[in-house]
Design a protein around this motif. Structure first.
Motif, short mmCIF file in Angstrom:
data_model
loop_
_atom_site.label_atom_id
_atom_site.label_comp_id
_atom_site.label_asym_id
_atom_site.label_seq_id
_atom_site.Cartn_x
_atom_site.Cartn_y
_atom_site.Cartn_z
N ILE A 29 -13.60 29.36 -7.49
CA ILE A 29 -13.60 28.07 -8.19
C ILE A 29 -12.30 27.33 -7.88
O ILE A 29 -11.21 27.89 -8.01
CB ILE A 29 -13.72 28.25 -9.72
N LEU A 30 -12.44 26.08 -7.47
CA LEU A 30 -11.29 25.21 -7.22
C LEU A 30 -11.18 24.19 -8.34
O LEU A 30 -12.20 23.61 -8.76
CB LEU A 30 -11.43 24.49 -5.88
N GLY A 31 -9.99 23.95 -8.82
CA GLY A 31 -9.77 22.91 -9.82
C GLY A 31 -9.87 21.53 -9.20
O GLY A 31 -10.06 21.38 -7.99
N VAL A 32 -9.68 20.51 -10.01
CA VAL A 32 -9.81 19.13 -9.52
C VAL A 32 -8.76 18.80 -8.47
O VAL A 32 -8.95 17.91 -7.63
CB VAL A 32 -9.71 18.13 -10.69
N ASP A 33 -7.64 19.55 -8.46
CA ASP A 33 -6.60 19.31 -7.46
C ASP A 33 -6.76 20.18 -6.22
O ASP A 33 -5.90 20.17 -5.34
CB ASP A 33 -5.21 19.56 -8.07
N GLY A 34 -7.86 20.96 -6.14
CA GLY A 34 -8.13 21.77 -4.97
C GLY A 34 -7.50 23.15 -4.98
O GLY A 34 -7.70 23.91 -4.03
N THR A 35 -6.78 23.51 -6.03
CA THR A 35 -6.17 24.83 -6.10
C THR A 35 -7.18 25.84 -6.68
O THR A 35 -8.08 25.48 -7.45
CB THR A 35 -4.92 24.83 -6.99
N VAL A 36 -7.02 27.09 -6.31
CA VAL A 36 -7.91 28.14 -6.79
C VAL A 36 -7.60 28.43 -8.26
O VAL A 36 -6.46 28.73 -8.63
CB VAL A 36 -7.74 29.43 -5.96
N VAL A 37 -8.64 28.33 -9.10
CA VAL A 37 -8.46 28.60 -10.54
C VAL A 37 -9.29 29.78 -11.02
O VAL A 37 -9.15 30.19 -12.18
CB VAL A 37 -8.78 27.35 -11.37
N GLY A 38 -10.15 30.30 -10.17
CA GLY A 38 -10.96 31.45 -10.56
C GLY A 38 -11.66 32.08 -9.38
O GLY A 38 -12.04 31.39 -8.43
#
Length: 361
Positions: free
Chosen positions: A25-34
């Motif tokens: 899962i990528l957050g809205v900023d494109g970083t991995v969050v899950g």
């Protein structure tokens, strides 16, 4: 997506009858969050595992999944609905789900306004989930024939000795291959000649596969190594074979005898009904020839040693009825790997759909 493919393999060999799936899962900023993978049947799917880690950070983000999110309710709920509840704005998947019962997640997400992209790194994801995908597409367990041989295609010397034709690196790799399959299958000839154990050794982790022994004449004895308590064993006999004495953990399966041999078509149907989606053939030459003759072989993993034994030695494959070159089974070369002094060849009877396809979201 490549990371999702990597983590999908964490439970390979332990998810059947379900596929091995990974999700990032990528957050809205494109970083991995899950991140998450499916650990086994009846447990949360990869998307649910990854969403649990991401929490609210998934809202408005992107889900990268190796297999199209499912749209059905089984022992767990549909992943497409979980992604919608989490507020994911974009879903990227690698492989369309070939299971008609579970397929349709992509369409459900699109209808709900989610951007959906399919086919990203499909070839890599196909390879990582090859056993399950092949099984579902063909409606029977995926069958891999594994053997170790000399350069001239011999599996044992004229006196019957075969330990060790290949080196330690090949033997360890072969146990990792065994761990990736749901079941390992041998015939009565191998049972008598080698008294195999068929468990996991050489430090290979994982769950030992179901051990399956073809024993048409009922020759197995209670002290056979394959009948210890380390893993369950299925002894396959004919309809009138005297029932062997087994411990409670093991089981007898009776199948018809066709043309003097146990019917391997019926056997695969029975294994499929038990949730087995991949079978590793480990011996011997007659057993492999039977699967080739019936068109039931999907993959070959050959460990070839730099050794010559000559025509008097035992061949790896018996006759399966190919009188001409055109009648032979032509394989597609997949991978070539050096293991110590040996060479490991992965070959397929058919190319995988999607092989070589890719793309970026």
């Amino acid at each position: 997506m490549r990371r999702a493919v990597e983590i999908a393999g964490a439970a390979l060999g332990r998810t059947s009858p379900n596929p091995a799936v990974g999700c990032v899962i990528l957050g809205v900023d494109g970083t991995v969050v899950g991140e998450g993978f499916h650990p086994g049947a009846g447990q949360p799917h990869a998307e649910v595992e990854a969403l649990a880690v991401a929490g609210e950070r998934a809202r408005g983000g992107t889900a990268m999944v190796t297999l199209e999110p499912c749209a059905h309710t089984g022992r767990t709920g549909p992943c497409a609905e979980a992604l919608l509840r989490a507020g994911v704005a974009r879903v990227v998947y690698a492989v369309p789900d070939p299971n008609p019962t579970a397929a349709g997640g992509a369409q459900r997400l699109r209808e709900a306004g989610v951007e959906v992209v399919g086919g990203v790194l499909r070839g890599e994801a196909e390879r990582g989930n090859e056993l399950w995908l092949t099984a579902v597409r063909r409606g029977r367990p995926c069958v891999t024939w594994k053997f170790g041989s000399t350069l001239d295609g011999r599996s044992a010397a004229p006196d019957g000795t075969s330990r060790w034709i290949t080196g330690p690196e090949s033997r360890q790799d072969a146990h990792a291959l065994r761990a990736a399959h749901d079941a390992v299958l041998v015939g009565s000839g191998t049972l008598r000649a080698d008294d195999p154990h068929l468990g996991l050794r050489h430090g290979v982790p994982g769950r030992p596969p179901l051990r399956v022994v073809l024993d048409k004449d009922g020759s197995i004895t209670p002290d056979a190594r394959v009948l210890d308590d380390s893993a369950p064993t299925l002894v396959v006999t004919g309809p009138h074979t005297p029932k062997p004495a087994l411990h409670d953990r093991h089981e007898v399966l009776r199948v018809p005898v066709t043309d003097g041999a146990l019917d391997v078509v019926v056997l695969l149907d029975e294994l499929w009904a038990r949730g087995v989606r991949s079978v590793l053939l480990e011996g011997g030459a007659r057993l492999a020839a039977s699967f080739v003759a019936h068109g039931l072989l999907d993959r070959v993993v050959a460990y070839v040693a730099p050794l010559l034994l000559g025509a008097a030695a035992r061949p790896v494959l018996d006759d399966f009825g190919a009188p001409t070159l055109m009648a032979g089974l032509r394989l597609s070369l997949g991978e070539v790997t050096r293991l110590g002094d040996d060479v490991r060849l992965l070959l397929r009877t058919r190319d995988l759909p999607g092989a070589g396809e890719g793309g970026v979201p």
